[in-house]
Design a protein around this motif. Structure first.
Motif, PDB file in Angstrom:
ATOM      1  N   PRO A  22     -16.162   8.178   1.493  1.00 29.05           N
ATOM      2  CA  PRO A  22     -16.317   7.762   0.099  1.00 29.05           C
ATOM      3  C   PRO A  22     -17.079   6.454  -0.097  1.00 29.05           C
ATOM      4  N   VAL A  23     -17.164   5.609   0.935  1.00 25.75           N
ATOM      5  CA  VAL A  23     -17.702   4.263   0.681  1.00 25.75           C
ATOM      6  C   VAL A  23     -18.836   3.869   1.635  1.00 25.75           C
ATOM      7  N   ASN A  24     -19.372   4.859   2.370  1.00 24.09           N
ATOM      8  CA  ASN A  24     -20.458   4.585   3.317  1.00 24.09           C
ATOM      9  C   ASN A  24     -20.097   3.498   4.326  1.00 24.09           C
ATOM     10  N   SER A  60     -22.657   0.123   0.897  1.00 21.68           N
ATOM     11  CA  SER A  60     -21.775   0.283   2.062  1.00 21.68           C
ATOM     12  C   SER A  60     -20.623  -0.712   1.969  1.00 21.68           C
ATOM     13  N   ALA A  61     -19.406  -0.220   2.312  1.00 23.16           N
ATOM     14  CA  ALA A  61     -18.212  -1.095   2.314  1.00 23.16           C
ATOM     15  C   ALA A  61     -18.084  -1.858   3.618  1.00 23.16           C
ATOM     16  N   GLY A  62     -19.097  -1.746   4.516  1.00 19.22           N
ATOM     17  CA  GLY A  62     -19.065  -2.537   5.743  1.00 19.22           C
ATOM     18  C   GLY A  62     -18.589  -1.747   6.933  1.00 19.22           C
ATOM     19  N   ALA A  63     -18.230  -2.483   7.987  1.00 20.75           N
ATOM     20  CA  ALA A  63     -17.747  -1.838   9.214  1.00 20.75           C
ATOM     21  C   ALA A  63     -16.582  -0.917   8.880  1.00 20.75           C
ATOM     22  N   ASP A  64     -16.421   0.137   9.652  1.00 19.06           N
ATOM     23  CA  ASP A  64     -15.283   1.034   9.439  1.00 19.06           C
ATOM     24  C   ASP A  64     -14.049   0.375  10.038  1.00 19.06           C
ATOM     25  N   ILE A  65     -13.171  -0.082   9.157  1.00 23.38           N
ATOM     26  CA  ILE A  65     -12.035  -0.899   9.606  1.00 23.38           C
ATOM     27  C   ILE A  65     -11.118  -0.096  10.531  1.00 23.38           C
ATOM     28  N   ARG A  66     -11.120   1.221  10.372  1.00 20.98           N
ATOM     29  CA  ARG A  66     -10.234   2.041  11.226  1.00 20.98           C
ATOM     30  C   ARG A  66     -10.673   2.019  12.686  1.00 20.98           C
ATOM     31  N   GLY A 103     -19.320  -6.929   3.343  1.00 24.89           N
ATOM     32  CA  GLY A 103     -19.124  -7.139   4.779  1.00 24.89           C
ATOM     33  C   GLY A 103     -20.336  -6.686   5.565  1.00 24.89           C
ATOM     34  N   GLY A 104     -20.074  -5.837   6.572  1.00 18.87           N
ATOM     35  CA  GLY A 104     -21.161  -5.331   7.403  1.00 18.87           C
ATOM     36  C   GLY A 104     -22.236  -4.619   6.596  1.00 18.87           C
ATOM     37  N   GLY A 105     -21.872  -4.103   5.420  1.00 22.68           N
ATOM     38  CA  GLY A 105     -22.872  -3.452   4.560  1.00 22.68           C
ATOM     39  C   GLY A 105     -23.899  -4.462   4.083  1.00 22.68           C
ATOM     40  N   LEU A 106     -23.412  -5.637   3.696  1.00 25.46           N
ATOM     41  CA  LEU A 106     -24.346  -6.688   3.280  1.00 25.46           C
ATOM     42  C   LEU A 106     -25.109  -7.220   4.495  1.00 25.46           C
ATOM     43  N   GLU A 107     -24.421  -7.307   5.625  1.00 27.34           N
ATOM     44  CA  GLU A 107     -25.094  -7.810   6.833  1.00 27.34           C
ATOM     45  C   GLU A 107     -26.252  -6.901   7.238  1.00 27.34           C
ATOM     46  N   LEU A 108     -26.063  -5.597   7.037  1.00 26.42           N
ATOM     47  CA  LEU A 108     -27.140  -4.645   7.315  1.00 26.42           C
ATOM     48  C   LEU A 108     -28.351  -4.972   6.426  1.00 26.42           C
ATOM     49  N   PRO A 126     -16.259 -10.008   2.413  1.00 26.15           N
ATOM     50  CA  PRO A 126     -14.803 -10.127   2.239  1.00 26.15           C
ATOM     51  C   PRO A 126     -14.013 -10.146   3.538  1.00 26.15           C
ATOM     52  N   GLU A 127     -14.682 -10.303   4.682  1.00 23.63           N
ATOM     53  CA  GLU A 127     -13.972 -10.206   5.969  1.00 23.63           C
ATOM     54  C   GLU A 127     -12.773 -11.134   6.054  1.00 23.63           C
ATOM     55  N   VAL A 128     -12.857 -12.310   5.401  1.00 22.98           N
ATOM     56  CA  VAL A 128     -11.758 -13.283   5.497  1.00 22.98           C
ATOM     57  C   VAL A 128     -10.438 -12.665   5.028  1.00 22.98           C
ATOM     58  N   LEU A 133     -14.326 -12.697  10.293  1.00 23.66           N
ATOM     59  CA  LEU A 133     -15.521 -13.307   9.710  1.00 23.66           C
ATOM     60  C   LEU A 133     -16.648 -12.291   9.826  1.00 23.66           C
ATOM     61  N   PRO A 134     -17.718 -12.497   9.052  1.00 26.03           N
ATOM     62  CA  PRO A 134     -18.835 -11.570   9.174  1.00 26.03           C
ATOM     63  C   PRO A 134     -19.340 -11.614  10.612  1.00 26.03           C
ATOM     64  N   GLY A 135     -19.291 -10.479  11.305  1.00 21.68           N
ATOM     65  CA  GLY A 135     -19.550 -10.503  12.744  1.00 21.68           C
ATOM     66  C   GLY A 135     -20.813  -9.779  13.145  1.00 21.68           C
ATOM     67  N   ALA A 136     -21.634  -9.433  12.177  1.00 16.05           N
ATOM     68  CA  ALA A 136     -22.890  -8.757  12.506  1.00 16.05           C
ATOM     69  C   ALA A 136     -24.068  -9.610  12.055  1.00 16.05           C
ATOM     70  N   GLU A 253     -21.040 -16.661  17.032  1.00 20.31           N
ATOM     71  CA  GLU A 253     -20.375 -15.839  16.013  1.00 20.31           C
ATOM     72  C   GLU A 253     -19.583 -14.710  16.668  1.00 20.31           C
ATOM     73  N   ARG A 254     -20.190 -14.081  17.671  1.00 22.20           N
ATOM     74  CA  ARG A 254     -19.552 -12.940  18.322  1.00 22.20           C
ATOM     75  C   ARG A 254     -18.225 -13.334  18.976  1.00 22.20           C
ATOM     76  N   ALA A 255     -18.255 -14.501  19.646  1.00 16.84           N
ATOM     77  CA  ALA A 255     -17.022 -14.954  20.317  1.00 16.84           C
ATOM     78  C   ALA A 255     -15.932 -15.203  19.277  1.00 16.84           C
ATOM     79  N   GLU A 276      -1.978  -0.747   1.040  1.00 15.74           N
ATOM     80  CA  GLU A 276      -2.256  -0.726  -0.395  1.00 15.74           C
ATOM     81  C   GLU A 276      -3.051   0.514  -0.794  1.00 15.74           C
ATOM     82  N   ARG A 277      -3.996   0.919   0.059  1.00 13.07           N
ATOM     83  CA  ARG A 277      -4.794   2.102  -0.282  1.00 13.07           C
ATOM     84  C   ARG A 277      -3.965   3.377  -0.161  1.00 13.07           C
ATOM     85  N   ARG A 278      -3.114   3.431   0.867  1.00 12.32           N
ATOM     86  CA  ARG A 278      -2.291   4.630   1.063  1.00 12.32           C
ATOM     87  C   ARG A 278      -1.336   4.832  -0.111  1.00 12.32           C
TER      88      ARG A 278
HETATM   89  C1  HSC Z   1     -16.666  -5.776   8.347  1.00 12.65           C
HETATM   90  O1  HSC Z   1     -17.557  -5.302   7.705  1.00 12.65           O
HETATM   91  C2  HSC Z   1     -16.850  -6.539   9.612  1.00 12.65           C
HETATM   92  C3  HSC Z   1     -18.296  -6.897   9.876  1.00 12.65           C
HETATM   93  O2  HSC Z   1     -18.622  -8.140   9.321  1.00 12.65           O
HETATM   94  C4  HSC Z   1     -18.573  -7.096  11.326  1.00 12.65           C
HETATM   95  C5  HSC Z   1     -18.369  -5.950  12.200  1.00 12.65           C
HETATM   96  C6  HSC Z   1     -18.802  -6.338  13.568  1.00 12.65           C
HETATM   97  C7  HSC Z   1     -18.073  -5.538  14.596  1.00 12.65           C
HETATM   98  C8  HSC Z   1     -18.400  -6.047  15.973  1.00 12.65           C
HETATM   99  C9  HSC Z   1     -17.628  -5.280  16.968  1.00 12.65           C
HETATM  100  C10 HSC Z   1     -18.014  -5.695  18.354  1.00 12.65           C
HETATM  101  N1  HSC Z   1     -13.577   0.933   6.427  1.00 12.65           N
HETATM  102  O3  HSC Z   1     -10.742   0.912  -1.929  1.00 12.65           O
HETATM  103  P1  HSC Z   1     -10.869   2.360  -2.213  1.00 12.65           P
HETATM  104  C11 HSC Z   1     -11.589   3.585   2.548  1.00 12.65           C
HETATM  105  S1  HSC Z   1     -15.017  -5.576   7.875  1.00 12.65           S
HETATM  106  C12 HSC Z   1     -12.855   2.054   6.444  1.00 12.65           C
HETATM  107  O4  HSC Z   1      -9.668   3.084  -2.679  1.00 12.65           O
HETATM  108  P2  HSC Z   1     -12.622   1.826  -4.424  1.00 12.65           P
HETATM  109  C13 HSC Z   1     -10.227   3.297   1.918  1.00 12.65           C
HETATM  110  O5  HSC Z   1      -9.254   3.117   2.907  1.00 12.65           O
HETATM  111  C14 HSC Z   1     -15.130  -4.656   6.386  1.00 12.65           C
HETATM  112  N2  HSC Z   1     -12.382   2.636   5.329  1.00 12.65           N
HETATM  113  O6  HSC Z   1     -12.111   2.664  -3.191  1.00 12.65           O
HETATM  114  C15 HSC Z   1     -10.018   4.561   1.130  1.00 12.65           C
HETATM  115  O7  HSC Z   1      -9.663   5.576   2.065  1.00 12.65           O
HETATM  116  P3  HSC Z   1      -8.702   6.779   1.653  1.00 12.65           P
HETATM  117  C16 HSC Z   1     -15.433  -5.513   5.231  1.00 12.65           C
HETATM  118  C17 HSC Z   1     -12.645   2.039   4.170  1.00 12.65           C
HETATM  119  O8  HSC Z   1     -13.702   2.632  -5.033  1.00 12.65           O
HETATM  120  C18 HSC Z   1     -11.408   4.881   0.614  1.00 12.65           C
HETATM  121  O9  HSC Z   1     -12.298   4.229   1.515  1.00 12.65           O
HETATM  122  N3  HSC Z   1     -15.420  -4.722   4.044  1.00 12.65           N
HETATM  123  C19 HSC Z   1     -13.390   0.868   4.100  1.00 12.65           C
HETATM  124  O10 HSC Z   1     -11.477   1.354  -5.238  1.00 12.65           O
HETATM  125  C20 HSC Z   1     -11.672   4.411  -0.788  1.00 12.65           C
HETATM  126  O11 HSC Z   1     -11.398   3.018  -0.870  1.00 12.65           O
HETATM  127  C21 HSC Z   1     -14.378  -4.690   3.204  1.00 12.65           C
HETATM  128  O12 HSC Z   1     -13.387  -5.357   3.393  1.00 12.65           O
HETATM  129  C22 HSC Z   1     -13.871   0.308   5.302  1.00 12.65           C
HETATM  130  N4  HSC Z   1     -14.607  -0.813   5.324  1.00 12.65           N
HETATM  131  O13 HSC Z   1     -13.267   0.502  -3.798  1.00 12.65           O
HETATM  132  C23 HSC Z   1     -14.518  -3.785   2.003  1.00 12.65           C
HETATM  133  N5  HSC Z   1     -13.485   0.505   2.801  1.00 12.65           N
HETATM  134  O14 HSC Z   1      -9.391   7.477   0.548  1.00 12.65           O
HETATM  135  C24 HSC Z   1     -13.299  -2.945   1.846  1.00 12.65           C
HETATM  136  C25 HSC Z   1     -12.824   1.434   2.090  1.00 12.65           C
HETATM  137  O15 HSC Z   1      -8.547   7.542   2.927  1.00 12.65           O
HETATM  138  N6  HSC Z   1     -13.422  -1.948   0.810  1.00 12.65           N
HETATM  139  N7  HSC Z   1     -12.321   2.364   2.908  1.00 12.65           N
HETATM  140  O16 HSC Z   1      -7.429   6.102   1.228  1.00 12.65           O
HETATM  141  C26 HSC Z   1     -13.352  -2.207  -0.514  1.00 12.65           C
HETATM  142  O17 HSC Z   1     -13.261  -3.341  -0.937  1.00 12.65           O
HETATM  143  C27 HSC Z   1     -13.320  -1.040  -1.451  1.00 12.65           C
HETATM  144  O18 HSC Z   1     -13.010   0.101  -0.701  1.00 12.65           O
HETATM  145  C28 HSC Z   1     -14.626  -0.751  -2.243  1.00 12.65           C
HETATM  146  C29 HSC Z   1     -14.420   0.574  -3.034  1.00 12.65           C
HETATM  147  C30 HSC Z   1     -14.856  -1.899  -3.236  1.00 12.65           C
HETATM  148  C31 HSC Z   1     -15.804  -0.603  -1.343  1.00 12.65           C
END
Ligand code: HSC
Length: 699
Positions: A22-24, A60-66, A103-108, A126-128, A133-136, A253-255, A276-278
């Protein structure tokens, strides 16, 4: 071509569209698709430039948190590596941002060479909020574009900015009506001109004024003294963007990212995110919600006024019925004050405030509510008063009108029986201050119609609340489990602890406030009235003896200057009079006080909370453990980074929890009795987390 990323051509432009509802989120399949598309574009001499865009409401909502904590599949680049490849592309990459780029969506997008945003785009880091922290590359690229101040604001508040704000701080290059179309045209120009793309890593505008940069970093650091590690690490990384060459900055940043990702605080915050989402998943969620434009409200006390202000600010017409001109005037003043506060805080414009106030229609008779789509009874917690009003409402409203009854301790299923159509009645519990706390427990009984539940849940979301479905019962879930914590605390006082020790131990755990300060703030009268009712009903409370003595001595809490503590203008202090009463209580019960440490206080209070929560779950009053976490996190000051009481219990382990409960049992056997659900799970070799995944029931 991967299904999650579409590759299309428009002349010399390769368009890569992320399509992962749903959120790319940028999970492994999306990253693989982007990497594949990028490589195909590099290899194809007929491609001159690339557009990066997305299908659906979010960029994009960023990295897949799962995926955090799981190994990445072999051969799929991590997000940092993917961003580096995009930036290194010899062919210009233009990002077209519609909707949320987080998050990672903006970093992209930051790794692309040009960023175009649609007028309704929201951009944020919003990583905080997840303890990260933004890690990409975000901590290194953002300040190169915006300078330290705006970059730190984005990363430390986690709040998204509008496209116009993003343009003003240099995060995007232009705001355009149709970002994808404009991006394709621009990419075609860039392809034709064959100018080398400008890489964000080489941009200097944000770094030029080093003195100002350092000052902004220092100012931000001063505000990061709290107990969560992420803010301090964010400031370190933004400082590193000035001090280190880009590649070294990425390593730094990576460390920091990896440290944070492995921290218990981030694990708790990520659990809270999913809890909260569940909570949005419940059996009635798919029922047809009635459209609402006109809501009725009975009562404009503290809670009623807060509800009125929220309804008005969400554009609804509100008829508020209050008996008597004095109470009505007082109620209207409360609503006005709340709207004024929203204006002062910048959440409401003065013009909108005038319009909001004009949609509030005061009335003195329930007949004024006849045309409302939904009516909320927000009277004080008095069963006779509520049943009398609900009875009248049942007769005077249209048959389909949803009736909401607000409760703290009363059982909404009992109250519903006062109306001729209990199926339309839904219970609601909001925590004080109701204008601010996000939690809304939606209480459903066997007779409640699904449409009524769906209608109330939709309304609550509209006014910014988190609706959590619970079974109708006395105290619902939040008050009931918190009462167990307080009982454990009361038993600790009897055994030798002081109110201030209990409060300090729980504040150390991260609670916003200890139970005794909270009781003093709320006033002791309401809890006392509840104990009296329970006692009359043949269910005498465990604990509460000291509270009864305090009320008997006229110590009703902060409003009377005396409660568990003394409030005499010289701060909040333990009061010798309370210690005297406690001494009397211990003597009467034959208890010899002992020294009790903070660890034991925390263990007993949290074990009691978890055990009561397991009882609630076993009785089918909550859908799943994570709903109880969501309730405590959003309504009762449970520290978010601890994940919630069920997360605490899951981490501790059910076997250990049960052994602790059995150890505490001699003190108060009925109170410490192990929840049958805990026994069942242990016997079946299952965990609390397994229950989060079970399908929701309609019971
Ligand atoms: C990140 O990006 C880290 C990066 O900086 C660095 C990564 C580097 C890694 C290095 C490794 C070596 N992932 O909220 P909704 C699901 S951290 C997975 O009800 P809305 C959500 O659980 C990420 N799933 O929709 C739900 O699932 P369900 C930073 C995610 O329209 C469904 O999507 N980004 C997900 O009210 C719908 O969500 C954030 O913190 C995600 N990232 O709001 C953004 N985001 O249907 C978090 C959502 O199975 N997301 N899901 O229950 C949001 O704030 C909101 O979802 C939106 C949409 C505003 C995007």
């Amino acid at each position: 071509m991967t299904a999650t990323v579409r590759q299309t051509r428009n002349g010399a432009v390769m368009i890569l569209s992320v399509d992962s509802p749903p959120v790319n989120a940028l999970g492994a399949a999306v990253r693989a698709g982007l990497a594949e598309g990028l490589a195909a574009a590099q290899a194809d001499p007929s491609v001159g430039a690339i557009v990066l865009c997305a299908i659906g409401p979010s960029f994009s909502a960023g990295a897949d948190i799962r995926e955090f904590g799981r190994p990445a599949p072999l051969g799929v680049p991590g997000l940092p590596e993917l961003c580096n490849r995009i930036e290194a592309s010899g062919k210009a990459v233009v990002a077209a941002i519609q909707g949320a780029a987080l998050g990672g969506g903006l970093e992209l997008a930051l790794a692309a060479h040009v960023r175009l945003a649609g007028p309704r785009a929201r951009l944020g880091l919003p990583e905080v909020a997840l303890g990260l922290l933004p890690g990409a590359g975000g901590t290194q690229r953002t300040p190169r574009l915006t300078g330290a101040g705006p970059a730190l604001r984005l990363m430390l508040t986690g709040k998204a900015v509008s496209a116009q704000e993003a343009l003003a701080i240099g995060l995007v290059d232009a705001v355009v009506e149709d970002p994808e179309q404009t991006a394709v045209a621009l990419a075609a120009d860039l392809a034709a001109g064959r100018t080398a793309p400008v890489r964000t890593r080489d941009r200097q505008e944000g770094l030029r004024d080093a003195v100002r940069y350092e000052a902004e970093v220092a100012a931000a650091r001063a505000g990061t003294a709290g107990r969560l590690p992420a803010p301090g690490r964010i400031v370190d990384c933004v400082e590193a963007a000035l001090l280190l060459p880009f590649d070294r900055g990425l390593v730094f940043e990576r460390a920091a990212f990896e440290d944070l990702a492995a921290s218990p605080e981030s694990a708790g915050l990520r659990r809270a995110f999913f809890a909260e989402r569940r909570a949005a998943v419940f059996p009635e969620a798919d029922a047809r919600a009635h459209p609402l434009s006109h809501v009725g409200l009975v009562g404009l006390g503290v809670t009623g006024a807060a509800i009125a202000a929220l309804l008005l600010q969400s554009g609804l017409r509100v008829t508020a019925v209050v008996r008597g001109s004095g109470p009505l005037d007082a109620g209207l003043r409360r609503v006005s004050a709340l709207l004024d506060r929203a204006v002062a805080a910048g959440r409401l414009s003065p013009e909108a405030r005038v319009q909001d106030q004009a949609r509030l229609l005061p009335a003195s008779d329930l007949s004024a509510l006849a045309g409302c789509d939904l009516v909320i009874e927000a009277l004080p917690e008095d069963e006779a008063l509520k049943t009398s009003v609900l009875g009248k409402l049942g007769q005077s409203l249209r048959p389909a009108t949803v009736i909401v009854t607000t409760v703290s301790w009363l059982d909404p299923a009992r109250l519903a029986l006062a109306t001729v159509r209990p199926a339309n009645v839904v219970g609601l519990h909001l925590c004080p201050p109701a204008e601010r706390m996000r939690l809304a427990e939606v209480a459903v009984s066997a007779q409640t119609q699904a449409e009524a539940v769906a209608t109330l849940a939709a309304l609550l979301r509209r006014i910014g609340k988190l609706p959590v479905r619970v079974g109708a019962s006395a105290g619902l879930v939040g008050n009931r489990v918190m009462a167990a914590l307080r009982t454990a605390a009361d038993l600790l006082l009897e055994d030798g602890a002081l109110p201030s020790q209990v409060d300090a131990a729980l504040q150390d755990f991260g609670f916003a406030m200890g139970p005794y300060r909270a009781l003093d703030l709320a006033g002791l009268k309401r809890a006392w009235a509840h104990r009296q009712r329970e006692s009359r009903a043949g269910r005498p409370a465990c604990g509460g003896d000291l509270a009864d003595m305090l009320v008997g001595a006229g110590r009703l809490g902060q409003e009377t200057g005396r409660g568990y503590y003394l409030y005499d203008g010289q701060g909040v202090r333990d009061d010798p009079e309370v210690l005297g009463l406690l001494g009397e209580l211990r003597s009467a019960k034959g208890i010899a006080p002992r020294r009790i440490g903070s660890d034991e206080i925390r263990l007993r209070c949290l074990s009691a909370l978890a055990n009561e929560a397991a009882k609630v779950l076993g009785e089918g009053l909550a859908q799943r453990p994570s709903d109880i976490d969501a309730i405590l996190l959003t309504g009762y000051g449970f520290p978010r980074w601890q994940g919630g009481p069920m997360a605490w219990a899951a981490d501790r382990g059910l076997l250990v929890l049960r052994a602790d409960l059995r150890r505490f049992a001699p003190q108060a056997p009925a109170f410490w009795a192990v929840a049958p659900l805990i026994d069942d799970l242990i016997r079946d070799g299952r965990h609390l987390d397994d229950l989060d995944m079970r399908p929701v029931s309609s019971g």
